[in-house]
Design a protein around this motif. Structure first.
Motif, PDB file in Angstrom:
ATOM      1  N   LEU A   5      74.052  24.641   3.621  1.00  0.00           N
ATOM      2  CA  LEU A   5      72.400  25.720   3.151  1.00  0.00           C
ATOM      3  C   LEU A   5      73.359  26.857   2.116  1.00  0.00           C
ATOM      4  N   PRO A   6      72.489  26.667   0.779  1.00  0.00           N
ATOM      5  CA  PRO A   6      71.207  26.785   0.714  1.00  0.00           C
ATOM      6  C   PRO A   6      71.000  24.911   0.135  1.00  0.00           C
ATOM      7  N   ALA A   7      70.176  24.548   0.533  1.00  0.00           N
ATOM      8  CA  ALA A   7      69.851  22.796   0.152  1.00  0.00           C
ATOM      9  C   ALA A   7      69.019  22.359  -0.443  1.00  0.00           C
ATOM     10  N   PRO A   8      69.003  21.628  -1.565  1.00  0.00           N
ATOM     11  CA  PRO A   8      67.310  21.325  -2.782  1.00  0.00           C
ATOM     12  C   PRO A   8      66.478  21.153  -1.308  1.00  0.00           C
ATOM     13  N   ALA A   9      65.372  20.867  -1.525  1.00  0.00           N
ATOM     14  CA  ALA A   9      64.208  20.120  -0.342  1.00  0.00           C
ATOM     15  C   ALA A   9      63.846  18.987  -0.911  1.00  0.00           C
ATOM     16  N   ILE A  10      63.184  17.770  -0.099  1.00  0.00           N
ATOM     17  CA  ILE A  10      62.625  17.156  -0.178  1.00  0.00           C
ATOM     18  C   ILE A  10      61.621  16.365   0.203  1.00  0.00           C
ATOM     19  N   VAL A  11      60.591  17.063   0.367  1.00  0.00           N
ATOM     20  CA  VAL A  11      58.923  16.535   0.713  1.00  0.00           C
ATOM     21  C   VAL A  11      58.288  15.591   1.318  1.00  0.00           C
ATOM     22  N   GLN A  12      57.991  15.301   2.069  1.00  0.00           N
ATOM     23  CA  GLN A  12      56.380  14.300   2.466  1.00  0.00           C
ATOM     24  C   GLN A  12      55.733  14.293   3.204  1.00  0.00           C
ATOM     25  N   ILE A  13      54.072  14.426   3.102  1.00  0.00           N
ATOM     26  CA  ILE A  13      52.771  14.898   2.534  1.00  0.00           C
ATOM     27  C   ILE A  13      52.402  13.693   3.034  1.00  0.00           C
ATOM     28  N   THR A  14      52.102  13.587   5.129  1.00  0.00           N
ATOM     29  CA  THR A  14      51.073  12.432   5.739  1.00  0.00           C
ATOM     30  C   THR A  14      50.308  12.123   5.967  1.00  0.00           C
ATOM     31  N   PRO A  15      49.355  11.554   5.657  1.00  0.00           N
ATOM     32  CA  PRO A  15      48.067  11.223   7.364  1.00  0.00           C
ATOM     33  C   PRO A  15      47.871  10.919   8.233  1.00  0.00           C
ATOM     34  N   TYR A  16      49.650  10.601   8.408  1.00  0.00           N
ATOM     35  CA  TYR A  16      50.197   9.694   9.506  1.00  0.00           C
ATOM     36  C   TYR A  16      51.182   9.942  10.642  1.00  0.00           C
ATOM     37  N   ASP A  17      50.940  11.147  10.848  1.00  0.00           N
ATOM     38  CA  ASP A  17      51.397  12.671  12.133  1.00  0.00           C
ATOM     39  C   ASP A  17      52.872  12.605  11.911  1.00  0.00           C
ATOM     40  N   LYS A  18      53.542  13.331  11.495  1.00  0.00           N
ATOM     41  CA  LYS A  18      54.197  14.131  10.303  1.00  0.00           C
ATOM     42  C   LYS A  18      55.858  13.009  12.160  1.00  0.00           C
ATOM     43  N   SER A  19      55.533  13.194  12.746  1.00  0.00           N
ATOM     44  CA  SER A  19      56.834  13.014  14.151  1.00  0.00           C
ATOM     45  C   SER A  19      56.607  11.653  14.379  1.00  0.00           C
ATOM     46  N   ASN A  20      56.109  10.683  13.983  1.00  0.00           N
ATOM     47  CA  ASN A  20      55.646   9.661  13.682  1.00  0.00           C
ATOM     48  C   ASN A  20      57.112   9.075  13.887  1.00  0.00           C
ATOM     49  N   PRO A  21      57.530   7.809  15.050  1.00  0.00           N
ATOM     50  CA  PRO A  21      59.235   8.008  15.373  1.00  0.00           C
ATOM     51  C   PRO A  21      59.244   6.771  14.206  1.00  0.00           C
ATOM     52  N   THR A  22      58.694   5.492  13.594  1.00  0.00           N
ATOM     53  CA  THR A  22      58.758   4.485  13.204  1.00  0.00           C
ATOM     54  C   THR A  22      58.992   5.232  11.278  1.00  0.00           C
ATOM     55  N   PHE A  23      58.824   5.719  10.802  1.00  0.00           N
ATOM     56  CA  PHE A  23      59.093   6.579   9.761  1.00  0.00           C
ATOM     57  C   PHE A  23      59.701   7.566   9.953  1.00  0.00           C
ATOM     58  N   PHE A  24      59.114   8.329   9.838  1.00  0.00           N
ATOM     59  CA  PHE A  24      60.230   9.691   9.381  1.00  0.00           C
ATOM     60  C   PHE A  24      60.777  10.635  10.192  1.00  0.00           C
ATOM     61  N   PRO A  25      61.191  10.379  11.311  1.00  0.00           N
ATOM     62  CA  PRO A  25      62.338  11.874  11.994  1.00  0.00           C
ATOM     63  C   PRO A  25      63.436  10.527  11.087  1.00  0.00           C
ATOM     64  N   VAL A  26      63.446   9.195  10.792  1.00  0.00           N
ATOM     65  CA  VAL A  26      64.451   8.567  10.612  1.00  0.00           C
ATOM     66  C   VAL A  26      64.787   8.587   9.336  1.00  0.00           C
ATOM     67  N   GLU A  27      64.063   8.408   7.716  1.00  0.00           N
ATOM     68  CA  GLU A  27      63.770   9.047   6.676  1.00  0.00           C
ATOM     69  C   GLU A  27      64.516  10.470   6.810  1.00  0.00           C
ATOM     70  N   GLY A  28      63.880  12.052   7.573  1.00  0.00           N
ATOM     71  CA  GLY A  28      64.735  12.931   7.830  1.00  0.00           C
ATOM     72  C   GLY A  28      66.339  13.173   7.764  1.00  0.00           C
ATOM     73  N   ARG A  29      66.415  12.326   9.000  1.00  0.00           N
ATOM     74  CA  ARG A  29      67.685  12.295   9.551  1.00  0.00           C
ATOM     75  C   ARG A  29      68.678  11.213   8.001  1.00  0.00           C
ATOM     76  N   PHE A  30      68.226  10.627   7.013  1.00  0.00           N
ATOM     77  CA  PHE A  30      68.806   9.831   6.779  1.00  0.00           C
ATOM     78  C   PHE A  30      68.902  10.945   5.166  1.00  0.00           C
ATOM     79  N   TYR A  31      68.126  11.901   4.605  1.00  0.00           N
ATOM     80  CA  TYR A  31      68.435  13.256   3.584  1.00  0.00           C
ATOM     81  C   TYR A  31      69.057  14.144   4.571  1.00  0.00           C
ATOM     82  N   GLN A  32      69.079  14.297   6.314  1.00  0.00           N
ATOM     83  CA  GLN A  32      69.622  15.180   6.491  1.00  0.00           C
ATOM     84  C   GLN A  32      71.003  14.527   6.213  1.00  0.00           C
ATOM     85  N   GLN A  33      71.697  14.146   6.700  1.00  0.00           N
ATOM     86  CA  GLN A  33      73.012  13.881   6.763  1.00  0.00           C
ATOM     87  C   GLN A  33      73.568  13.453   5.369  1.00  0.00           C
TER      88      GLN A  33
END
Length: 575
Positions: A48-76
């Protein structure tokens, strides 16, 4: 590992890496005081500080199929990942109204993220489908800290693409509006609904009684069935000249939902944007969801292992270059990378489309069979009439219980055997023919009703007789002259229609034939025309239409093909 799908490889990498960094939830304030809920994935403190990647969704930011997986990928990989529920969905405040609030909200989200002490001030965006649209909505407002985008099958060519395709309503949106009718996705109700019964309800707006949605989304779709001021306000045709943002555009040839939007954004950016030299286009043999998670197969068609691009690594390379300044050669790649079905190879080019010229094949009919020929009719061929009954529509061949993620079959052989589907087929090709661009059908036709639909497909007829879809297009007859002001047909009067087919790149191999099919329905992907002029939302009392295609010197129906290589016949008229 080599036998895993790209999605499985993605998840395996995540599991091997383990959880790192911090995840927390915040409310992001909008300019009108509404707070939108966001999950923030921060990398290890040392990054930190780090560049940020933003995703804006109507499909529930906590949906385990998509967003947490992608979040962890970029986080790592050393990024802050921010996924936000759109206004009125998930945990976000405000009223849910699809499309309308996304431009200003997107701007506010990007600028808020850039101002956080954990962000370097460089912000990229990413996402498929609606999450592709929210990127363009935000970009249209020119947020100063938007640095780059990865846009996958993004919507945006409203009323030529969705929710109406040249006047024909995509019935998929009945399913979609039900899924997003409240704050959380209606997964149980979706899976336990008899959609075949629901989607046959008349009039069309009666589907809304079943959906019982909150907000204005269904009403907007029903009440705005033309290219009126509502849709014009969220089309950005005149704003691309001010969008100075590098973008990686991704879509699939067999994406029924948003193929048109993806090409719309790419073509306008390379034509008008100051960032025209930093646009990249990648198109594979994929479905809508497959454009984000590519595979080598589309149902029973195997395109070979090269079709399954590692999309996660491609996205990461793009962000590494623009957000971290890593010189990884991403801009040394060809601006356009297209998978060529037929030869099943990737083709690279510095422009789209690859067509060098246009050739026309005329629709001919000898009284028994339809043909495609470079020679126009010298005398009038017999007219060709078929009977379209809205109560017995030509099928999309999809299982509505798996709506809409199912890959819809490309094989049209069974559909073409119906009496209400007429076909025109070329001679057997003796050399490869590659089409690359936007085909169009110049159709001279009439109906004994004051309105009807035209559904057109180009197919590749294999030596074994299978007819495999290459591309398609449709037009509601009353929208033939204007998407803004429909006009009825004069029953029995031959009329000229131009049916835009979707962009394609395809190689027809020697021994194959080119075919054009014409009918008046494609249900349940598209709503049925009741063969009555007027707003489709109110149409009841279906009536049978007798629709006629004309082939004569006065009415020379013909398909215009964008030719990249080969020739479909001598003397082809490009007029």
């Amino acid at each position: 590992m080599s036998e895993m799908t790209p999605r499985q490889r993605f998840e395996a990498r995540l599991a091997a890496a383990g959880d790192t960094g911090t995840v927390f939830e915040v409310g992001i304030p909008m300019r009108d005081g509404v707070e939108l809920a966001a999950d923030i994935y921060l990398p290890d403190a040392s990054a930190l500080p780090a560049p940020a990647i933003v995703q804006i969704t109507p499909y529930d930011k906590s949906n385990p199929t998509f967003f947490p997986v992608e979040g962890r990928f970029y986080q790592q990989h050393g990024y802050a990942f921010v996924v936000v529920d759109v206004r009125g969905r998930g945990k976000s405040e405000g009223e849910w109204r699809a499309f309308v609030n996304d431009p200003r909200d997107g701007y506010d989200i990007i600028e808020w993220v850039a101002a956080q002490d954990w962000c370097t001030g460089k912000v990229g965006t990413t996402g498929l489908s609606y999450m592709g649209w929210t990127q363009w909505a935000a970009a249209s407002e020119r947020p100063p800290h938007l640095t780059c985008m990865v846009s996958t099958s993004a919507a945006g060519r409203w009323q030529q693409e969705i929710p109406y395709t040249s006047g024909v309503f995509q019935l998929y949106f009945g399913w979609w509006v039900h899924m997003v009718r409240r704050r959380i996705n209606e997964s149980y109700s979706l899976a336990h609904t008899d959609w075949d019964e629901v989607l046959r309800r008349l009039p069309l707006e009666a589907i809304g009684e079943f959906i019982n949605p909150t907000g204005q989304t269904w009403r907007d779709m029903m009440d705005h069935d033309t290219l009126d001021d509502f849709w014009k306000a969220i089309r950005f045709d005149d704003r691309y000249a001010s969008i100075d943002v590098p973008c990686l555009h991704v879509t699939g040839w067999y994406d029924l939902e948003d193929l048109l939007g993806a090409f719309h954004h790419y073509e306008h950016m390379v034509r008008y944007s100051p960032a025209r030299d930093t646009q990249r286009l990648v198109v594979g043999p994929w479905s809508h969801l497959g454009s984000r998670y590519p595979n080598s197969r589309y149902l029973d068609i195997d395109f070979g292992p090269d079709a399954a691009l590692d999309m996660d690594q491609l996205h990461l390379q793009w962000f590494d270059y623009w957000l971290k300044g890593i010189d990884n050669g991403i801009l040394d790649t060809a601006p356009v990378r297209l998978f060529e079905p037929g030869t099943n190879v990737w083709v690279e080019a510095d422009h789209w489309p690859l067509a060098e010229r246009e050739e026309a094949l005329y629709l001919r009919f000898d009284g028994a069979e339809g043909s495609l020929t470079a020679d126009p009719p010298a005398d009038a061929d017999p007219d060709r009439t078929y009977r379209y009954d809205p109560l017995d529509p030509a099928p999309t061949q999809m299982d509505v219980r798996r709506y809409p993620m199912e890959e819809v079959p490309l094989d049209q052989t069974a559909v073409e055997a119906r009496d209400d589907v007429i076909v025109y087929t070329s001679e057997v090709l003796t050399e490869p023919v590659v089409i690359s661009g936007w085909p169009r059908l110049e159709l001279f036709a009439s109906s004994d009703c004051d309105d009807t639909d035209w559904h057109v497909k180009i197919t590749d007829v294999h030596p074994d007789g299978r007819s495999i879809k290459v591309t398609q297009g449709c037009l509601r007859a009353s929208y033939r002259d204007s998407l803004e002001s429909p006009t009825p047909l004069t029953p029995g009067e031959p009329t000229r229609f131009t049916v835009e087919l979707w962009p394609t790149h395809h190689c027809f191999l020697p021994g194959h034939r080119i075919r054009v099919s014409i009918t008046s329905s494609d249900f349940p992907w598209f709503a049925r025309n009741m063969n009555r002029f007027g707003p489709i939302k109110w149409a009841t009392n279906p009536r049978i239409a007798n629709n006629t295609v004309h082939h004569s010197p006065a009415y020379p129906s013909r398909i215009h093909l964008p030719i990249a290589r080969g020739s479909v016949g001598s003397g082809g008229d490009a007029g």
